[in-house]
Design a protein around this motif. Structure first.
Motif, PDB file in Angstrom:
ATOM      1  N   LEU A  74       0.842  -1.198   0.000  1.00  0.00           N
ATOM      2  CA  LEU A  74       0.000   0.000   0.000  1.00  0.00           C
ATOM      3  C   LEU A  74       0.873   1.242   0.000  1.00  0.00           C
ATOM      4  O   LEU A  74       2.009   1.216   0.475  1.00  0.00           O
ATOM      5  CB  LEU A  74      -0.901   0.032   1.243  1.00  0.00           C
ATOM      6  CG  LEU A  74      -1.933  -1.080   1.424  1.00  0.00           C
ATOM      7  CD1 LEU A  74      -2.629  -0.915   2.769  1.00  0.00           C
ATOM      8  CD2 LEU A  74      -2.954  -1.066   0.306  1.00  0.00           C
ATOM      9  N   LEU A  75       0.314   2.322  -0.517  1.00  0.00           N
ATOM     10  CA  LEU A  75       0.935   3.628  -0.356  1.00  0.00           C
ATOM     11  C   LEU A  75       0.451   4.256   0.947  1.00  0.00           C
ATOM     12  O   LEU A  75      -0.493   3.775   1.575  1.00  0.00           O
ATOM     13  CB  LEU A  75       0.573   4.530  -1.536  1.00  0.00           C
ATOM     14  CG  LEU A  75       1.265   4.204  -2.861  1.00  0.00           C
ATOM     15  CD1 LEU A  75       0.588   4.931  -4.007  1.00  0.00           C
ATOM     16  CD2 LEU A  75       2.738   4.591  -2.796  1.00  0.00           C
ATOM     17  N   THR A  76       1.080   5.347   1.348  1.00  0.00           N
ATOM     18  CA  THR A  76       0.701   6.008   2.604  1.00  0.00           C
ATOM     19  C   THR A  76      -0.778   6.369   2.612  1.00  0.00           C
ATOM     20  O   THR A  76      -1.485   6.127   3.598  1.00  0.00           O
ATOM     21  CB  THR A  76       1.546   7.279   2.806  1.00  0.00           C
ATOM     22  OG1 THR A  76       2.927   6.937   2.797  1.00  0.00           O
ATOM     23  CG2 THR A  76       1.197   7.944   4.123  1.00  0.00           C
ATOM     24  N   GLU A  77      -1.259   6.958   1.513  1.00  0.00           N
ATOM     25  CA  GLU A  77      -2.665   7.358   1.458  1.00  0.00           C
ATOM     26  C   GLU A  77      -3.584   6.149   1.556  1.00  0.00           C
ATOM     27  O   GLU A  77      -4.637   6.207   2.201  1.00  0.00           O
ATOM     28  CB  GLU A  77      -2.949   8.136   0.176  1.00  0.00           C
ATOM     29  CG  GLU A  77      -2.447   9.568   0.211  1.00  0.00           C
ATOM     30  CD  GLU A  77      -2.856  10.346  -1.025  1.00  0.00           C
ATOM     31  OE1 GLU A  77      -3.460   9.734  -1.938  1.00  0.00           O
ATOM     32  OE2 GLU A  77      -2.575  11.555  -1.088  1.00  0.00           O
ATOM     33  N   SER A  78      -3.211   5.057   0.921  1.00  0.00           N
ATOM     34  CA  SER A  78      -4.025   3.843   0.981  1.00  0.00           C
ATOM     35  C   SER A  78      -4.052   3.274   2.394  1.00  0.00           C
ATOM     36  O   SER A  78      -5.097   2.825   2.874  1.00  0.00           O
ATOM     37  CB  SER A  78      -3.474   2.792   0.010  1.00  0.00           C
ATOM     38  OG  SER A  78      -3.404   3.307  -1.302  1.00  0.00           O
ATOM     39  N   ALA A  79      -2.912   3.303   3.085  1.00  0.00           N
ATOM     40  CA  ALA A  79      -2.868   2.813   4.463  1.00  0.00           C
ATOM     41  C   ALA A  79      -3.624   3.743   5.401  1.00  0.00           C
ATOM     42  O   ALA A  79      -4.236   3.304   6.379  1.00  0.00           O
ATOM     43  CB  ALA A  79      -1.414   2.664   4.919  1.00  0.00           C
ATOM     44  N   SER A  80      -3.621   5.050   5.087  1.00  0.00           N
ATOM     45  CA  SER A  80      -4.302   6.031   5.938  1.00  0.00           C
ATOM     46  C   SER A  80      -5.813   5.889   5.878  1.00  0.00           C
ATOM     47  O   SER A  80      -6.516   6.382   6.772  1.00  0.00           O
ATOM     48  CB  SER A  80      -3.908   7.453   5.519  1.00  0.00           C
ATOM     49  OG  SER A  80      -2.523   7.654   5.655  1.00  0.00           O
TER      50      SER A  80
END
Length: 768
Positions: free
Chosen positions: A393-399
């Motif tokens: 995941l990217l940061t935004e996806s994990a957020s």
């Protein structure tokens, strides 16, 4: 294989051991007093973080919180394993009764205490008696505990800063708190947990003896802990897009359960190389496909959709890493839940799966008993990850898996103010926990101000030995004060009850000069008499006469002061004496006599309902001054005083009385008093600079239904968003917002009919 992840995976590898005892289920090797666990070559530490009102935040606020949460996830380097846990556990009923319920005293009020306690227990049942706590667990690989301790000390400061930006807080868990989390899960039927590290070491006992389950059984698709059934699931399928409410809905199950998200951050340079390698592979596949088509003389063939999408996704991923400051993260989401029976467990599993399907996700069961055990060790906030299940995941996806939902207020020894309108959990507020105890209750007529205030007064009377002083301009509190053994002082023109406006106890005022403070009060009083106010010359005369009066008389009255004014040579002094005549020798002499009522009663209500408009403001000032005397006296004795002043806006109708009352408010706060102002005319209150400053500096504000103009001004003053404003717009009686320190919580206060309800209600239909 990514180098940093390969190294971390190698460090994380454990020697396989078959548990021979129930203690072996707990993989912790060594524990330290400051809350650090040692597991093989790992050291782990947990922090509890506070919830925020994400569910009722505006779209702009949610965006800001989302980005700040992403910054928090980005702050972790690739050498640390991060676990974010949401823990649902049953309320400890024994501790709840000990902290919240009112003990009986056999003083004639136990029937009210019994009804109040029954109401609290009923409200607890309505709230599903579940408490939700959130933890952040960090795992690092260090050579010894000192290195780990230094790392946790450094990162703890950074965590506090990041959570403060989110409007939350980060609290380091000690050893007993971490062990209690495991104890409450493994032995959910046991409420008592007492751990004494020195005593255990002296006796040679293991800490695992206190927390491990007594008879665990692990089956093909579930496990059993004593008389509880449990199951571990993991998120196996992620959609392309997902809503940020998934975690709050998954954790909304009224069961003992835990949700955990494991994260490993990948260095940007390694992530870029990995994506470039994948992009090169995709481009190679596309080139080979085109070459085959050309060999078959198919020169116009369109690249297949799946290949084109792979190339676009790789390019987009690469742009996110290099341009948009995103981090590549490896994620694993697990959930464990407990039930009383196998049938209930299966039903709960299906419910969780249906919630996941609502967000286009799949929750899968971990098969085989060993996998269930590995999953259990992974989901608990111990700091392990034994499942080789990862999703990039990217940061935004994990957020998107943001763990915040709504703030709760549950202070030990707090007063019940209703139920949280979002979570339905009871709200218990203890003003002692705030920076200052200053409070306001605001709302239009019929919104429930007096009812809520009476509830607070009754609770203080029934639970504590504190003193209570009430200014009652509308005769709303006399009934309950008499019922609870208090003194109701009727103050009106011609009344037999008198309060001496010149009374002054030891410690009066806050300037160090009691006579000067009393002089300031008399100036405010005389200003109420004169429509034009008083000038500097008149102030000087008043100050001189007040000082001379207290020098000559031990217990002067307003009559004494008027006589002193008549002795002065200035014509202005004679004019002041003439203004005072109606209040000393005329029909409005209620404050000119020596005090003849029981002002030392624990509960005193000053009833000024019949005082009349001409004397009401003056009456409020005299009563407030009498309250200052009582507060100073109690402060010397080490006793708390609770003050309730209704029609609060009246004292701010002129500058002098506003200045006096502003000073009185500060004195209350400094002398262990808890002042509460109650008003329906919020607009008039906010038009005064002193009053609006007092309101903005008050840590506790209850806002019930508000008129349009009042809502607008309150919103600007207290920084209330449009979403939060909806809770004080056309709200039902007893519903609104509570500002508690730096948080805003929507509430619903509905007391069932009974003895207390009959005492508090002001509805004509109820009175009939």
């Amino acid at each position: 294989m990514i180098k940093s992840f390969s190294k971390l995976k190698k460090q994380n590898k454990e020697e396989f051991r078959i548990p021979k005892t129930t203690q072996d289920m707990i993989p912790v090797d060594t524990v330290y007093k400051d809350g650090i666990f040692k597991i093989g070559n790992r050291y782990t530490k947990s922090y509890r973080f506070l919830d925020i009102n994400y569910a009722i935040a505006s779209k702009e606020e949610k965006t800001g919180l989302f980005l700040d949460y992403g910054d928090l996830l980005n702050s972790f380097d690739s050498s640390v394993m991060v676990k974010i846990t949401v823990n649902n556990h049953k309320i400890d009923l024994h501790k709840f009764k000990e902290d919240i319920l009112i003990p009986f005293k056999e003083d004639g009020l136990d029937e009210y205490r019994k009804e109040y306690n029954e109401m609290l227990l009923d409200k607890l049942k309505e709230s599903d008696d579940i408490v939700q706590e959130k933890y952040l667990t960090l795992t690092v690989f260090k050579n010894n505990v000192e290195e780990a301790r230094n790392y946790f000390s450094r990162i703890g400061t950074e965590l506090s800063s990041h959570f403060a930006k989110l409007g939350s807080g980060c609290i380091e868990l000690n050893l007993e708190e971490r062990l209690k989390i495991l104890h409450d899960f493994y032995r959910s039927d046991e409420s008592e947990f007492n751990f004494d590290m020195k005593d255990n070491m002296r006796k040679g006992h293991s800490f695992k003896d206190l927390i491990c389950p007594l008879a665990p059984e692990f089956k093909h698709k579930y496990f059993k802990l004593d008389n509880k059934y449990g199951r571990v699931l993991y998120l196996s399928n992620y959609p392309r897009f997902i809503k940020d409410s998934i975690v709050s809905e998954l954790c909304n199950l009224n069961k003992n359960m835990m949700y955990s998200m494991d994260l490993i951050s990948i260095p940007t340079d390694e992530a870029v190389k990995e994506i470039e390698r994948k992009l090169l592979g995709v481009n190679t596949n596309i080139t080979n496909w085109q070459r085959r088509q050309n060999a078959n003389n198919n020169f116009s063939a369109v690249i297949p959709y799946d290949m084109e999408m792979q190339r676009e996704e790789c390019k987009e991923f690469l742009d996110d890493l290099t341009i948009r400051d995103q981090r590549m993260m490896l994620c694993n989401i697990t959930i464990v839940h407990l039930a009383d029976s196998k049938e209930e467990l299966d039903n709960d599993t299906e419910l969780l799966k249906s919630v996941a399907r609502k967000f286009m996700c799949d929750l899968s069961i971990l098969y085989f008993s060993s996998r269930q055990l590995d999953g259990l060790c992974t989901v608990l906030p111990i700091g392990l990850n034994r499942l080789n299940i990862i999703r990039t995941l990217l940061t935004e996806s994990a957020s998107v898996f943001i763990p915040f939902r709504a703030q709760e207020i549950a202070d030990k020894g707090g007063i019940w103010y209703g139920q949280n309108a979002i979570t339905n959990n009871p709200i218990f507020c203890n003003k002692e926990c705030l920076q200052n105890p200053n409070a306001f209750v605001l709302g239009v007529p019929g919104s429930g101000k007096s009812f809520l205030t009476k509830e607070e007064i009754e609770f203080i009377i029934m639970r504590t030995d504190d003193d209570i002083l009430i200014c009652d301009p509308e005769n709303e509190y006399s009934n309950i004060i008499r019922k609870f053994g208090g003194e109701v002082i009727e103050i009106s023109a011609g009344s037999k009850d008198h309060i001496n406006a010149m009374d002054m106890k030891d410690g009066y005022g806050d300037s160090g000069d009691p006579v000067r403070d009393k002089s300031q009060f008399i100036m405010s009083l005389i200003e109420q008499v004169s429509r034009k106010g008083i000038d500097d010359l008149e102030r000087s005369i008043i100050d001189r006469c007040v000082r001379e009066t207290y020098m000559e008389f031990e217990r002067p009255t307003l009559k004494t002061l008027r006589a002193k004014l008549l002795e002065q040579q200035e014509k202005e002094a004679k004019a002041l004496a003439l203004k005072l005549e109606i209040f000393t020798d005329g029909s409005l002499d209620v404050f000119a006599h020596e005090t003849n009522v029981d002002v030392d009663n624990r509960i005193v209500s000053y009833n000024i309902f019949k005082l009349g408009k001409q004397l009401k403001t003056m009456g409020l000032l005299v009563i407030t001054d009498a309250m200052i005397n009582r507060v100073n006296e109690n402060f010397i004795k080490g006793k708390k005083t609770h003050i309730f002043i209704d029609e609060f806006h009246v004292v701010f109708e002129n500058e002098q009385s506003a200045a006096f009352f502003n000073s009185a408010w500060r004195q209350f706060r400094k002398r262990d008093a808890y002042p509460t102002g109650i008003t329906q005319n919020v607009e008039y209150l906010l038009d005064s600079v002193e009053a609006s400053t007092m309101l903005s500096n008050s840590e506790f504000v209850v806002m019930l239904n508000q008129a349009y103009q009042d809502r607008e001004k309150l919103g600007r003053l207290l920084n209330i968003s449009d979403e939060q404003m909806s809770y004080i717009t056309n709200a039902q009686s007893g519903c609104g917002l509570i500002k508690y320190g730096g948080i805003l919580v929507p509430f619903v206060n509905k007391m069932p009919k009974g003895l207390l309800y009959d005492l508090n209600t002001t509805k004509p239909s109820d009175r009939k």
